[in-house]
Design an enzyme around this catalytic site. Structure first.
Site, mmCIF file in Angstrom:
data_model
loop_
_atom_site.group_PDB
_atom_site.id
_atom_site.type_symbol
_atom_site.label_atom_id
_atom_site.label_comp_id
_atom_site.label_asym_id
_atom_site.label_seq_id
_atom_site.Cartn_x
_atom_site.Cartn_y
_atom_site.Cartn_z
ATOM 1 N N GLU A 112 0.846 -1.190 0.000
ATOM 2 C CA GLU A 112 0.000 0.000 0.000
ATOM 3 C C GLU A 112 0.880 1.238 0.000
ATOM 4 O OE1 GLU A 112 -2.516 -0.292 3.406
ATOM 5 O OE2 GLU A 112 -1.018 0.466 4.795
ATOM 6 N N HIS A 138 7.016 0.966 15.241
ATOM 7 C CA HIS A 138 5.597 0.815 14.920
ATOM 8 C C HIS A 138 4.751 0.437 16.139
ATOM 9 C CE1 HIS A 138 6.603 1.117 10.675
ATOM 10 N NE2 HIS A 138 7.503 0.165 10.847
ATOM 11 N N ARG A 159 -10.580 -5.824 20.186
ATOM 12 C CA ARG A 159 -10.323 -6.087 21.603
ATOM 13 C C ARG A 159 -10.274 -4.768 22.354
ATOM 14 N NH1 ARG A 159 -5.239 -4.046 21.704
ATOM 15 N NH2 ARG A 159 -3.872 -4.469 19.938
#
Length: 491
Positions: A202, A237, A293
């Site tokens: 992407e 990240h 979650r």
């Protein structure tokens, strides 16, 4: 209201204690599980019951689905709360709970499975009209096709694992020459980490902001968002600092993004608590993924909305309707969370497990600490390095930053290296104070280059404050001796 008689928490550390606190307030008995390494952990002592689940390695303990279900049934627990990490987004575990007639506190297993595929979830969002980043619409099967897509959307691009998370396997590519090697490496890492070698491409945004929306949805078709969180300060990240609301959010942008977040929930047939994550750049935002979650950073949403997310999770799992509508919700002030990790920022964030020889958490107005540690506790090397979450709230962002600085200056953790000096450095960085953050903030602002001074200052401050512990020990020893002398004279 007591929704269940007994609940098992399939996790450890601070999140296990967080869930147990909600249960205690609801009058629900709690069952802890623990590995051999966690035999003396705080969550084990805090629970009403505790069962050994296996050896230290997660695959033998906190990832042992059959053993956890067996403990739940033997203990009489009607429901299981997975916390986050471990089995929280494992659709097989959610399905096993259903098959064994144990309630899984989270979304349906089919939703977890669907949203666990980055490729599949992105296609679902395209169909629902939610903005997504341009890239391949499926897994990469042909290098030449991948090169054509990369050329079409423009470099840089990012190679991602479809089943991935936490930044594992991500490869940033700046030109065609490096693309093939990145895809090969990404597939190898994805296969090893997730058992699925599928990767996709992407468009890579150079300095995006990471913004997410908290959603709640019940089994009766009701859904709300609990506003936004900024999660742009990251290393490798993985998030380090979160704040709510995002400092760049305008009413118009919030309306657009929250509408998209609720579309994601509707398209995925979502129930319970979840977070929709977006990348934001130059006025546009793009769906990245949905965390099916409870999030680590749920704390700051609770602080600014007054909604206990864990209690809502439990109520939804018990079949209750949401007790509020969107119009009933509002934002109060600003909250910041710092993840305190047992890591050495000066050594490439290497984990630093070990024994805590001095510990004192901060307090005072607007401060919340979620942790599972204490003085004398030995942090095992087997699990995630996060040991505590420090949150600060105040009426404005500027005041919340000042309060966080104060809280960090009160925090004492000696015996191990932590990220506390890094957090203090960030809280004093002028670009952070102005709200100019992005996902490469640490590198761009060269924070790590100035960290040695902050680390020295923090260690000196902690040692000074910890001097009161030594004085306390002397007083306690003298008191004990005097009491013994008095007792002997009485006899």
């Amino acid at each position: 209201m007591k929704y269940f008689e007994k609940l098992l928490i399939a996790n450890r550390g601070e999140i296990a204690i967080r869930v147990m606190r909600a249960c205690r307030e609801l009058g629900i008995e709690t069952v802890a599980i623990y590995s051999t390494a966690d035999k003396n952990a705080l969550h084990v002592k805090y629970a009403d019951e505790a069962f050994h689940v296996g050896d230290a390695h997660p695959s033998k303990s906190y990832l042992n689905m059959e053993r956890i279900i067996d403990i739940a049934k033997k203990s009489g627990a009607e429901a299981v709360h997975p916390g986050y990490g471990f089995l929280a987004e494992n659709y097989r575990f959610a399905k096993l709970c259903l098959d064994e007639n144990v309630i899984f506190i989270g979304p349906r297993w089919k939703t977890i499975k669907a949203m666990g595929s980055k490729i599949g979830s992105k296609q679902m969002m395209r169909d629902a009209g939610v903005p997504v980043l341009p890239g391949t619409e499926g897994g990469i099967n042909n290098i030449d096709d991948a090169k054509k897509v990369a050329l079409q959307i423009g470099y840089p691009v990012i190679v991602k694992a479809s089943a991935g998370g936490g930044g594992i396997g991500m490869q940033i590519v700046h030109d065609e020459k490096a693309l093939e090697d990145a895809i090969t490496a990404g597939m190898r890492i994805a296969k090893s980490a997730f058992g699925d070698a599928t990767v996709f491409i992407e468009k890579y945004l150079v300095k995006p902001r990471h913004i997410e929306f908290q959603v709640l949805a019940d089994e009766h078709g009701n859904a709300v968002h609990l506003y936004d969180r900024e999660c742009s300060i990251q290393r490798r990240h993985q998030k380090l600092i979160e704040e709510a609301p995002s400092p760049i959010m305008s009413p118009e942008l919030r309306e657009r993004m929250s509408s998209s977040a609720l579309k994601v929930a509707e398209a995925s047939d979502y129930t319970n608590a979840g977070s929709v994550e977006f990348l934001y750049s130059r006025g546009e935002y793009y769906f990245m993924e949905m965390n099916t979650r409870l999030q680590v950073e749920h704390t700051i949403t609770e602080i600014i909305t007054g909604i206990d997310l864990v209690k809502q999770q439990i109520a939804i799992a018990a079949g209750e309707q949401l007790p509020f509508e969107q119009a009933n919700l509002s934002i109060r002030g600003h909250a910041i969370e710092c993840r305190i990790n047992a890591e050495d920022p000066l050594n490439n964030f290497a984990a630093d497990p070990g024994k805590i020889i001095r510990y004192r958490s901060p307090g005072g107005p607007g401060i919340r600490v979620d942790s599972g540690i204490h003085m004398g506790y030995t942090i095992p090397p087997n699990y995630d390095s996060m040991i505590a979450k420090l949150c600060a709230w105040d009426s404005t962002r500027a005041e919340a930053i000042m309060r966080m600085r104060r809280a960090i200056s009160e925090y004492i953790i000696l015996g191990i290296r932590t990220t506390l000096p890094l957090h203090y450095a960030i809280m004093n960085n002028q670009q952070f104070v102005k709200g100019n953050t992005h996902t490469h903030f640490l590198q761009e602002e060269h924070i790590l280059n100035t960290l040695e001074r902050y680390t020295r200052d923090e260690e000196t401050r902690m040692q000074t404050l910890a001097g009161s512990f030594e004085q306390g020990k002397k007083v306690a020893a003298i008191t004990a001796a005097v009491n013994m002398y008095i007792q002997q004279n009485k006899e």
